[in-house]
Scaffold this active site. Structure first.
Site, mmCIF file in Angstrom:
data_model
loop_
_atom_site.group_PDB
_atom_site.id
_atom_site.type_symbol
_atom_site.label_atom_id
_atom_site.label_comp_id
_atom_site.label_asym_id
_atom_site.label_seq_id
_atom_site.Cartn_x
_atom_site.Cartn_y
_atom_site.Cartn_z
ATOM 1 N NE ARG A 51 -9.216 6.338 0.687
ATOM 2 C CZ ARG A 51 -8.397 5.906 1.607
ATOM 3 N NH1 ARG A 51 -8.717 4.872 2.371
ATOM 4 N NH2 ARG A 51 -7.224 6.454 1.818
ATOM 5 N N GLY A 52 -7.227 4.560 -1.806
ATOM 6 C CA GLY A 52 -5.963 4.096 -1.238
ATOM 7 C C GLY A 52 -5.283 3.203 -2.274
ATOM 8 C CB ALA A 53 -1.889 3.341 -3.734
ATOM 9 N NE ARG A 94 -8.882 8.491 -7.221
ATOM 10 C CZ ARG A 94 -8.570 8.644 -5.921
ATOM 11 N NH1 ARG A 94 -8.747 7.630 -5.077
ATOM 12 N NH2 ARG A 94 -8.097 9.783 -5.467
ATOM 13 C CD GLN A 201 -9.152 11.179 1.603
ATOM 14 O OE1 GLN A 201 -9.101 12.310 2.100
ATOM 15 N NE2 GLN A 201 -9.069 10.991 0.303
ATOM 16 C CG ASP A 242 -1.733 7.783 -3.585
ATOM 17 O OD1 ASP A 242 -1.556 8.501 -2.588
ATOM 18 O OD2 ASP A 242 -2.733 7.053 -3.738
ATOM 19 C CG ASN A 252 0.500 10.074 0.668
ATOM 20 O OD1 ASN A 252 -0.154 9.096 0.294
ATOM 21 N ND2 ASN A 252 0.410 10.548 1.901
ATOM 22 C CE LYS A 253 -5.818 12.067 -0.779
ATOM 23 N NZ LYS A 253 -6.479 12.297 -2.093
HETATM 24 O O1 MRU Z 1 -7.490 9.838 -2.699
HETATM 25 P P1 MRU Z 1 -7.161 8.628 -1.881
HETATM 26 O O2 MRU Z 1 -7.971 8.531 -0.634
HETATM 27 O O3 MRU Z 1 -7.179 7.374 -2.721
HETATM 28 O O4 MRU Z 1 -5.658 8.859 -1.430
HETATM 29 C C1 MRU Z 1 -5.039 7.883 -0.647
HETATM 30 C C2 MRU Z 1 -3.678 8.261 -0.202
HETATM 31 O O5 MRU Z 1 -3.146 9.289 -0.553
HETATM 32 C C3 MRU Z 1 -2.949 7.268 0.649
HETATM 33 O O6 MRU Z 1 -2.098 7.901 1.538
HETATM 34 C C4 MRU Z 1 -2.129 6.344 -0.264
HETATM 35 O O7 MRU Z 1 -2.927 5.784 -1.263
HETATM 36 C C5 MRU Z 1 -1.472 5.266 0.494
HETATM 37 S S1 MRU Z 1 -2.634 4.043 0.984
HETATM 38 C C6 MRU Z 1 -1.839 2.752 1.746
#
Ligand code: MRU
Length: 351
Positions: A51-53, A94, A201, A242, A252-253
Site C-alpha cells: 500500500r502507499g501511492a 484501488r 498504518q 495519494d 491522503n489517508k
Molecule cells: O491506504 P494506504 O495505506 O494505501 O494509504 C496510504 C497513504 O495515505 C499515504 O499517506 C500515501 O499513499 C502516501 S505514501 C508515500
C-alpha cells in the site's frame, strides 16, 4: 521485530516474479509474498499486502510485466489480450492513488510503441520499464528528501499521519524520506506517529520504520493530535499524498484533513511531500478525487476481534481531502512550492 538489513525492499523482482513485503503482518512478522500473475498482483494491492501511492504504482508496473513474462512465448494476439486483461484488473484494484493509473499508462504506452515488434522483445521492454520506474522512485524520494530536509529545523518534533515511508514507496519514503534526509543531514529530529485509524498504518508501519532506524518516535492515537499541538509539542507536520488535484487540494489517508485544520489553528506548518506522479492535472480540485470506501469490518474490529455491536451502521472512507489553502508547502522532487495553487503546480511540470 528487528530486521537485520535496514534497507528493506518493499518490493523486489526475484527469480522471474514479483515479491512484496506482506505489510498486513508487520510489525509482528516480516515476510515476502510472491506474485506470479497480474491477477495475484491486483489482489495484493486490493488486500493491502502492499500500500502507499508510489509503492502501488511500482507494483502495478511489475504486475503488468509479470503477465508479459508469462506470455512471452505466446502469439501476438494472445499476448496482447493477456496484457490488456492485466491492465484492466490492475486498474480496478484501488481507486484513489493516482500513481496506479500513472504507472499503468506508462506500461500501456510502452506496449503501444512495441506492438509492431516481436513479443519477446516487448516482454523484455516492459520488464525493463518496470525496473526503471522502481529505481527512479527511490531517486525521486531522495531528491524530495533533500528539498524537504531544508525546511526541518534541528530538534524539530515532526507529526506525521499514516505511513509515507519506505514501505509506501520503492524506498526511502516521501514524508518519512524528508525525516530520514533531515536526520542524515545531522539534524536531531523526532517523530510523532499518529496511529491512523482504522488500519493502523501509523502504529504498525511508521512506528516500525522509525524504530528500525533509531529515529525517536512517539505513538499517539489520532484524537490526541489537537491536544499535543495545544501543548506546543509539535513543530511541523509532514504527510504524504495519494492524489493531488490541479489546484493543490490533496487526498491522503483519512484523518489528514483533521490534522491540517488543527495545524492551521495552532500556527504549525503543514507540508505535503509527494512526487509529480501523484499530481493529477486532469482533476481541477479535490471534489473530483475518487475516495475509496473500504469494508466495515476494518472499523468494527481488527484481526478477527470485534468490538462494535452487530447491526451498527459504519462509514469507512479510506482517504479525505485537505484543501490547498491549508497546505504550507508541497515538497516534490523538483523542489518545494509554498502555498500551492494551480499556476504554481502547472509550472512545476516545466521545471
Ligand atoms: O491506504 P494506504 O495505506 O494505501 O494509504 C496510504 C497513504 O495515505 C499515504 O499517506 C500515501 O499513499 C502516501 S505514501 C508515500
Amino acid at each position: 521485530m528487528q530486521v537485520e538489513n535496514l534497507n528493506v525492499e518493499t518490493l523486489r523482482w526475484r527469480d522471474g516474479r514479483l515479491e512484496l513485503i506482506d505489510q498486513r503482518r508487520l510489525p509482528l512478522e516480516f515476510e515476502y509474498v510472491a506474485c506470479e500473475t497480474a491477477e495475484q498482483t491486483a489482489a495484493a494491492i486490493r488486500g493491502m499486502v502492499v500500500r502507499g501511492a508510489p509503492a502501488i504504482g511500482c507494483t502495478a508496473a511489475y504486475g503488468a510485466a509479470v503477465e508479459a513474462q508469462r506470455h512471452a512465448a505466446a502469439s501476438r494476439q494472445h499476448f496482447d489480450a493477456a496484457l490488456e486483461g492485466a491492465f484492466e484488473v490492475l486498474a480496478a484494484s484501488r481507486p484513489t492513488a493516482v500513481n496506479l493509473f500513472w504507472a499503468i499508462k506508462r506500461m500501456r504506452d510502452c506496449h503501444v510503441r512495441m506492438r509492431d515488434g516481436t513479443v519477446p522483445a516487448e516482454a523484455a521492454a516492459l520488464l525493463d520499464l518496470a525496473r526503471q520506474m522502481h529505481s527512479d522512485d527511490v531517486e525521486i524520494n531522495r531528491a524530495m528528501g533533500r528539498h524537504g530536509a531544508a525546511l526541518i529545523a534541528d530538534g524539530a518534533r515532526i507529526m506525521t499521519h499514516c505511513n509515507a515511508g519506505a514501505l509506501a514507496t520503492a524506498g526511502h519514503g516521501t514524508a518519512l524520506g524528508v525525516i530520514r534526509s533531515a536526520r542524515d543531514a545531522g539534524k536531531h529530529v523526532s517523530v510523532i506517529a499518529n496511529e491512523t485509524r482504522p488500519y493502523l498504518q501509523g502504529a504498525r508501519l511508521t512506528a516500525w520504520e522509525m524504530v528500525q532506524e533509531k529515529i525517536p518516535v512517539t505513538l499517539a492515537t489520532d484524537n490526541m493530535a489537537g491536544h499535543l499541538m495545544q501543548l506546543g509539542r509539535v513543530d511541523v507536520v509532514v504527510v504524504g499524498a495519494d492524489r493531488i488535484a490541479a489546484n493543490g487540494d490533496t487526498a491522503n489517508k483519512i484523518g489528514t484533513y483533521t490534522v491540517a485544520v488543527l495545524a492551521r489553528r495552532h500556527g504549525i506548518p503543514f507540508y505535503v511531500a509527494a512526487p509529480l506522479s501523484t499530481i493529477d492535472l486532469a482533476i481541477a480540485d479535490g471534489s473530483g478525487i475518487p475516495i475509496e470506501q473500504r469494508d466495515a469490518s476494518e472499523v468494527t474490529g481488527f484481526r478477527g476481534m470485534r468490538w462494535a455491536p452487530e447491526g451498527v451502521l459504519v462509514v469507512n472512507p479510506a482517504f479525505d481531502v485537505t484543501p490547498a489553502e491549508l497546505i504550507t508547502g508541497l515538497i516534490t522532487e523538483k523542489g518545494v512550492i509554498e502555498r500551492p495553487d494551480a499556476a504554481k503546480i502547472v509550472a512545476l511540470f516545466g521545471r
